[in-house]
Structure formats: structure tokens, C-alpha cells
Design an enzyme around this catalytic site. Structure first.
Site, PDB file in Angstrom:
ATOM      1  N   LYS A 186      32.121  25.623   0.374  1.00 25.68           N
ATOM      2  CA  LYS A 186      30.771  25.325   0.845  1.00 25.68           C
ATOM      3  C   LYS A 186      30.370  23.902   0.455  1.00 25.68           C
ATOM      4  CE  LYS A 186      27.702  28.363  -0.514  1.00 25.68           C
ATOM      5  NZ  LYS A 186      26.564  29.079  -1.147  1.00 25.68           N
ATOM      6  N   GLY A 242      20.027  27.455  -9.570  1.00 24.25           N
ATOM      7  CA  GLY A 242      19.613  28.855  -9.492  1.00 24.25           C
ATOM      8  C   GLY A 242      20.452  29.660  -8.518  1.00 24.25           C
ATOM      9  N   ASP A 243      20.280  30.953  -8.569  1.00 21.00           N
ATOM     10  CA  ASP A 243      20.839  31.900  -7.603  1.00 21.00           C
ATOM     11  C   ASP A 243      19.970  33.160  -7.780  1.00 21.00           C
ATOM     12  OD1 ASP A 243      23.513  32.102  -5.822  1.00 21.00           O
ATOM     13  OD2 ASP A 243      23.182  34.061  -6.699  1.00 21.00           O
ATOM     14  N   THR A 265      17.638  26.216   1.299  1.00 21.88           N
ATOM     15  CA  THR A 265      18.637  27.181   1.778  1.00 21.88           C
ATOM     16  C   THR A 265      18.125  27.888   3.033  1.00 21.88           C
ATOM     17  OG1 THR A 265      19.181  27.524  -0.550  1.00 21.88           O
ATOM     18  CG2 THR A 265      20.237  28.985   1.024  1.00 21.88           C
ATOM     19  N   LYS A 313      30.231  28.286 -10.658  1.00 22.08           N
ATOM     20  CA  LYS A 313      29.207  29.339 -10.580  1.00 22.08           C
ATOM     21  C   LYS A 313      29.091  29.993 -11.945  1.00 22.08           C
ATOM     22  CE  LYS A 313      26.542  31.112  -7.414  1.00 22.08           C
ATOM     23  NZ  LYS A 313      26.060  30.549  -6.145  1.00 22.08           N
ATOM     24  N   GLN A 315      32.005  28.698  -3.298  1.00 29.56           N
ATOM     25  CA  GLN A 315      31.204  27.491  -3.521  1.00 29.56           C
ATOM     26  C   GLN A 315      32.042  26.222  -3.317  1.00 29.56           C
ATOM     27  OE1 GLN A 315      27.860  28.321  -4.964  1.00 29.56           O
ATOM     28  NE2 GLN A 315      27.313  26.376  -4.061  1.00 29.56           N
TER      29      GLN A 315
END
Ligand code: GLU
Length: 460
Positions: free
Chosen positions: A128, A179-180, A224, A140, A125
């Protein structure tokens, strides 16, 4: 061999030895954290050329510091199920790197969650988020809680208990979760409600992916998946190719997958397959997205339901078989390591032209090597799926300014960001003499911004 070339070769060997020694020490300090080690290894190997040119990063121990999270929090999450049983799960938040902004990254609720998974996700992350050009650091979190089969009230109670502890560690300028896998708009709503109650303040920017009615951004849900397709279209364009007229396989059927399918279809592709963790559906007429949305977004059911509405389609148990379906473009949007060497070889032998990673680290290193060896265009997750977190950053900006942009404004910004990530990654790959290798390009472009900020901020 000319003198200069020999010196350069020598330098490269010295850096490779340093990187190997460093990886060995990371392996010793993080035993059995296979996913984390996999993510670190890929990055270390790809950064060799940048370290050869800029030994200052070695001198300042930038890699040693980037690999060690600034903070890893684990906590007990106790909650009561509908039958009155007391349950205990483990919660995590890794605050990986705050050099360029507050920690930012999603929460994953899935039984497979452990420290290794959270650390690999947090590590990736950081790169990214840097690539997006937005002022966000890397973080995360999540839990080994399994939302599957839980009632709405159980989900609410779990989210409330999880947030009771997490709230001590986050804030709009400190750490901003989203979210994930297993965490969507419903969970973000419950998490936000509990945070607000605990803080007695309306800090809208503490979470992203919120509902549109209370501070969410238009276009975040789609970001995404749409971003992935924008990125892959740029990559295809460079070779005179396009989604138009192509056959596409998209694994998964969650948020990333659904909106990747939607944009691919808008771009003129035919999507013939999608999946969940039990199996996949193949529909030669093209997957009907309204059906998938109803099953997954409204009814919360399994993808096997699809064939009830579309008797011409077939459902197959198991996850690997989806990669045996002939396609021009494969978009893995399910989970880590879903494409292994065998799957990559099946795709290659069926003539796949491009692979775009919508999930985080969906291809094993051997799978990536297989694609590279066969000149398959490859869009790595850190670059290709950055659209989600990029629009999260836009949500934070809107929350700070107390205003809301239109769907069109957000989508335009998303397109600009994805094109910019593509250009930056491509440019870095050319600068470091691996033209077109977007794995190396994305890692280098993401790294340099964070590394320079760390140097400027001193040894902390
Ligand atoms: N979980 C998403 C990712 O992997 C989004 C994170 C966010 O929006 O903060 O990038």
C-alpha cells in the site's frame, strides 16, 4: 498451438509450481496465522504474471524476503486500572520492509490483535505504502488491549506504558507509527507525550495523526475515507457511473467510515446504513452524519443510540445483515473478513455495482471471487484505502520542513495521489493482461517498486 504460446504456458506452470511450493513453506513456518496466510496467498497468486516476465525476482528470492518481516517485536505492557488492579497486555510492532523508506503504519488496539493480524497488516502496508508513491516502508503494531469501556486515565496510562517500550524501536527516520482501529487523536496525543518525555527532544515526525496544534496535518483525519471515495469515483467513471444519485452502504462508524460517508454525500450519494461491532442502523432518509459524529467522536457510545434521535431509522443486532440492504455501492470500512461469500452473494443478488474496501482486507478471497465472477467493480484495500497513510507521509514531509500546508493543499495532493494509484493499478492490470482487475494491478504495481529497490540494495 504455436511454439511461442507453448513455451509461455510452460513458463507459467513452472512459476505457479514455484509459488505453490513457496506458499507451502510459508504455511509451515507460520502455522495458524490465518489472516497472514490469507494476505500472502492473495499476493502470491496475483504476482505470477510478473514473475513469468521477470525471473530476476525469483533469482533474488524477493518474495521469500518480502514475506519474512525484517523484525517482529513483542513486549509486555503492564499498567494499573482505576481500581488499582495490575493489568498485563501484549504489545507488537512488526517492521516489515524498509526498502523504500522508514517503516510506516498504524497501531491497532483491539482484543483480537495477535501476531497473525499484525503481520497481515504489516505485509499489506508494504504494498500500500509503495503504491502511494511516497518514500515509506511497511510496518504495523498494536496490542490486544481493549479500549472499550476504559476511562480516559486508563487509556493514558496504557498508552504511556506501551510507548515506554515502543520508543526504543521507533524514530522519525526509523519507524513512524500512526493510528488504526482503537487508536485515534487522543491515543496519539498520549503516545507522543510519553515519547517526547523519554527522548527529551521534540521529534514531531515520530508519529502521524497528531493534533493540529502540535504538528498534525490538516486533512489527515478525513484522508482515508475521502481517499476511498475519490478512488471509487475514478473506478465508477471508467464505466460511465458515479456516486451521484446512488444508494450506498458503509459498514463501520469509525474514522474511515465517517469520512467516506461524508465525501459520498458530497458527491451526491445517499448513504442508508452504517454499523459498529454490535449491529447496524438503516435510515431510508439517509444517515445523519452530525448524529453519527456526535455519538462516535464526542460521546464514544454505540451506534444503537442513533435511533433515539431518528425514530424513523431501525437498528439491528449483528454485523452480516448490513450486506442484505440493497445498494449500488458498498464500502466495507469496519474490519478484516467482514464480507464473506454469503454477504457477497447477498450484495450481488441485490444488484451492487461497485465495492470499495475502506478497511484492511474486509473481503474474504471467496467474496472477492464472487464479485469478480459477477463483474462487480472492485477496489481493493491496498489501493483504495491508501489515502490515510499517504497523508501521513505528507504530515512527515511538513514536520521535516517545519511548516504546515492548508486543508485545500493537502486535499488536492490526496486527490492527485488517489488518481495516480488508480492509474498505476489499472495500467499494471492491462500490461499483465487482466484489464480492470485492480486486485492484480495494485499488487503488481506496489510490488515492482519495492522489489527493484531490494535488488538495487543487495542481499541484506
Ligand atoms: N492504519 C492506516 C492504514 O491502514 C494508516 C497508517 C498510517 O497512517 O501510518 O493504512
Amino acid at each position: 498451438m504455436k511454439m511461442l504460446e507453448r513455451v509461455e504456458e510452460n513458463q507459467t506452470q513452472i512459476v505457479k509450481d514455484y509459488v505453490n511450493r513457496l506458499f507451502e513453506s510459508v504455511r509451515m513456518r507460520n502455522p495458524n496465522e490465518w489472516e497472514f496466510l490469507q494476505a500472502v496467498k492473495e499476493v502470491l497468486d496475483s504476482l505470477v504474471p510478473v514473475l513469468v516476465k521477470n525471473p530476476i525476482y525469483i533469482k533474488h528470492a524477493i518474495l521469500e524476503r518480502m514475506i519474512e518481516p525484517e523484525r517482529l517485536i513483542t513486549f509486555r505492557v503492564s499498567w494499573v486500572d482505576d481500581k488499582g488492579n495490575v493489568k498485563v497486555n501484549r504489545g507488537y510492532r512488526v517492521q516489515f520492509n524498509s526498502a523504500i523508506g522508514p517503516y510506516k503504519g498504524g497501531l491497532r488496539f483491539h482484543p483480537s490483535v495477535n501476531a497473525s493480524i499484525i503481520k497481515f497488516l504489516g505485509f499489506e502496508q508494504t504494498f500500500k505504502n509503495s503504491l502511494t508513491g511516497q518514500p515509506i516502508g511497511g510496518g504495523k503494531g498494536g496490542s490486544d488491549f481493549d479500549p472499550k469501556g476504559k476511562s480516559d486515565l486508563e487509556i493514558m496510562r496504557f498508552c504511556q506504558s506501551f510507548m515506554t517500550e515502543l520508543s526504543r524501536h521507533i524514530g522519525p527516520d526509523t519507524d513512524v507509527p500512526a493510528g488504526d482501529i482503537g487508536v485515534g487523536a487522543r491515543e496519539i496525543g498520549y503516545l507522543f507525550g510519553q515519547y517526547k518525555k523519554l527522548k527529551n527532544a521534540y521529534e514531531a515526525g515520530v508519529l502521524t495523526g497528531k493534533g493540529i496544534g502540535y504538528g498534525g496535518s490538516l486533512g489527515r483525519k478525513e484522508a482515508t475515507g475521502y481517499g476511498l471515495v475519490y478512488f471509487v469515483e475514478e473506478m465508477l467513471k471508467s464505466q460511465g457511473l458515479s456516486f451521484k444519485g446512488s444508494t450506498v452502504v458503509v459498514s463501520g462508524s469509525g474514522n474511515v467510515s465517517i469520512y467516506a460517508m461524508e465525501k459520498a454525500v458530497q458527491f451526491g450519494a445517499k448513504v442508508v446504513s452504517c454499523s459498529d461491532s454490535n449491529g447496524y442502523v438503516y435510515d431510508s432518509n439517509g444517515i445523519n452524519l452530525d448524529t453519527v459524529k456526535r455519538i462516535k467522536e464526542i460521546e464514544n457510545k454505540r451506534i444503537s443510540e442513533y435511533v433515539k434521535d431518528h425514530p424513523g431509522a431501525v437498528y439491528q443486532e449483528g454485523c452480516l445483515g448490513i450486506w442484505a440492504i440493497p445498494c449500488d455501492i458498498a464500502l466495507p470500512c469496519a474490519t478484516q473478513n467482514e464480507i464473506n461469500k454469503e454477504a457477497a452473494e447477498m450484495l450481488v443478488s441485490n444488484g451492487v455495482k461497485a465495492v470499495g474496501e475502506g478497511a484492511n482486507m474486509p473481503s474474504t478471497q471467496e467474496a472477492i471471487d464472487t464479485f469478480m465472477d459477477h463483474s462487480v467493480l472492485f477496489a481493493p484495500a491496498k489501493a483504495a484505502n491508501a489515502g490515510g497513510v499517504a497523508v501521513s507521509a505528507l504530515e512527515m514531509a511538513q514536520n521535516s520542513a517545519r511548516l504546515a500546508w492548508t486543508q485545500e493543499e493537502v486535499d488536492l495532493k490526496l486527490q492527485e495521489i488517489m488518481n495516480d494509484i488508480y492509474r498505476k493499478s489499472m495500467k499494471a492490470s492491462e500490461e499483465y493482461e487482466v484489464p480492470g482487475n485492480l486486485v492484480v494491478g495494485a499488487n503488481i504495481a506496489g510490488f515492482v517498486k519495492v522489489a527493484n529497490a531490494m535488488i538495487e540494495q543487495g542481499i541484506i
